[in-house]
Each structure stands twice: as structure tokens, then as C-alpha cells.
Enzyme design. Structure first.
Site, PDB file in Angstrom:
ATOM      1  CG  HIS A  66      -1.984  -1.025   1.179  1.00  0.00           C
ATOM      2  ND1 HIS A  66      -3.014  -0.992   0.267  1.00  0.00           N
ATOM      3  CD2 HIS A  66      -2.182  -2.148   1.930  1.00  0.00           C
ATOM      4  CE1 HIS A  66      -3.811  -2.034   0.455  1.00  0.00           C
ATOM      5  NE2 HIS A  66      -3.321  -2.755   1.460  1.00  0.00           N
ATOM      6  CB  CYS A 100      -2.405   3.198  -5.048  1.00  0.00           C
ATOM      7  SG  CYS A 100      -3.628   1.910  -4.736  1.00  0.00           S
TER       8      CYS A 100
END
Length: 214
Positions: A122, A189
Site C-alpha cells: 500500500h 497505487c
């Protein structure tokens, strides 16, 4: 779906799994909330600046699952857990409750083995920085080390990075590209944060190749 016609028979299971992924939702919950931490960009679309050119390919290692991922430039030392596929075909992801945890896609090669190995992480979680928050800062030649369960360490050098729309994720290149050397892909991301969905619009991919093993 991924085109499997050019993939050797021994790699087709990996390619089939990759093609089944709903990559548009890969690490979809990276934001972990309705906004990223202050000043977070979630990735970067600027190409990696030229740095020291990575050395030649090192001899691939035998199969051994990863234990720890280290990126000295970013001050990152993180445990690695295995990830598979969810019942709906999407790839699993590390839990947001453990922002320093990375995940290795266990249906592909282990880091150091011949072929592309994939580790996910993440960029942020619950409005705080997570393990791959600074992944966008890596440049060509930067080192990534993966310690493995057999006691060996696979050292990779960054070759390039890519910021892509999640709906145009390069499935085959990341998960099932036919290679004659050991490669690592780090995925998180990237791009702009969409407050209406609570997710980033892109995925940031860092490509690296094995340059040393011990």
C-alpha cells in the site's frame, strides 16, 4: 484477458491467473479512507531519471518464498506475506491494518527465480503513510533486497517504473512476461486520488532485475 499463445507451457498457469485478475481494482483500497495523508501523491508519472546503469543479469536462484523486502534508499524494511486470488478473481492484498506489510503473488515465481516475481504494497493506509509511500522516488540503478526462506538474499536493481491507469494495467508484462532472467515488480497505487471513490486512479509499477545473489 491475457493472451497466452506466446507463453511457454510451464508458465501458462501463472498467465491464466494473471489474466483472470480484475486489475482495475488492484490494491483498490490503498487510500484506506476518504483522503490520503497530507501531501501524498500516491505515485508519480515522471519517468525515472538516469542513474547508474544496472549490471548484467545474475544467475537465477532456485525456488524459495520471500521473507523480507528491504529498500535502503527509502528506509524500508518490511515483512513479506504470500498472496493468492480471491474467489471473484481479484488478487488479494495486504491488510490495511498492517501498513508495513508487503505481499508476494504466490502463483508466480519467487523473488530470485527465473521470470517475473511480483510484490504488492500500500501507498497509504487509514490516512497514514504505508510501506510503498515513497516508491515513486526510486531511480534506475537503486537496489532492492529480498531475503528468502532458504537464507539467501536476492538483490535487484531498478530498471524502470510505470504509472498506469488501473483500467489499462499491463497484466502480461507484470505477471507473466516471458523472461530469461530473474525480475521483480513492485506494485502500489499511483496517480491522482479520487475522493469520490476513496481510491487512487492509477497503479505505480517499479521494474527491477536480479544483479546479485548470496
Amino acid at each position: 484477458m491475457t493472451d497466452r499463445t506466446t507463453v511457454p507451457a510451464g508458465r501458462r498457469a501463472v498467465c491464466a491467473a494473471a489474466g483472470a485478475l480484475v486489475i482495475g481494482l488492484l490494491l483498490g483500497s490503498c487510500g484506506g479512507g476518504d483522503e490520503p495523508p497530507a501531501a501524498a501523491s500516491g505515485g508519480g508519472s515522471t519517468p525515472a531519471a538516469s542513474a547508474a546503469v544496472p549490471e548484467g543479469n545474475a544467475k537465477p536462484l532456485p525456488k524459495s518464498p520471500p521473507k523480507t523486502l528491504s529498500i535502503a534508499k527509502l528506509g524500508v524494511t518490511a515483512p513479506v506475506s504470500p498472496l493468492g486470488l480471491r474467489p471473484d478473481g481479484r488478487i488479494e492484498e495486504p491488510p490495511l491494518s498492517r501498513p508495513n506489510l508487503t505481499g508476494w503473488y504466490k502463483l508466480g515465481p519467487t523473488p530470485g527465480e527465473n521470470g517475473p516475481s511480483v510484490i504488492l504494497g500500500h501507498v497509504d493506509a487509514n490516512k497514514k503513510q504505508a510501506v510503498f509511500y515513497r516508491l515513486k522516488d526510486l531511480k534506475q540503478g537503486d537496489r532492492i533486497e529480498v531475503t528468502r526462506q532458504d537464507g539467501t538474499t536476492a538483490t535487484f536493481a531498478v530498471t524502470s517504473k510505470q504509472d498506469v491507469d488501473k483500467n489499462a494495467f499491463p497484466h502480461k508484462k507484470v505477471f507473466a512476461e516471458t523472461l530469461d532472467y530473474s525480475s521483480l515488480r513492485l506494485v502500489t497505487c499511483g496517480g491522482a486520488f479520487d475522493a469520490s471513490t476513496g481510491h487512487y486512479k492509477n497503479n505505480l509499477i517499479v521494474y527491477a532485475k536480479l544483479v546479485q545473489s548470496a
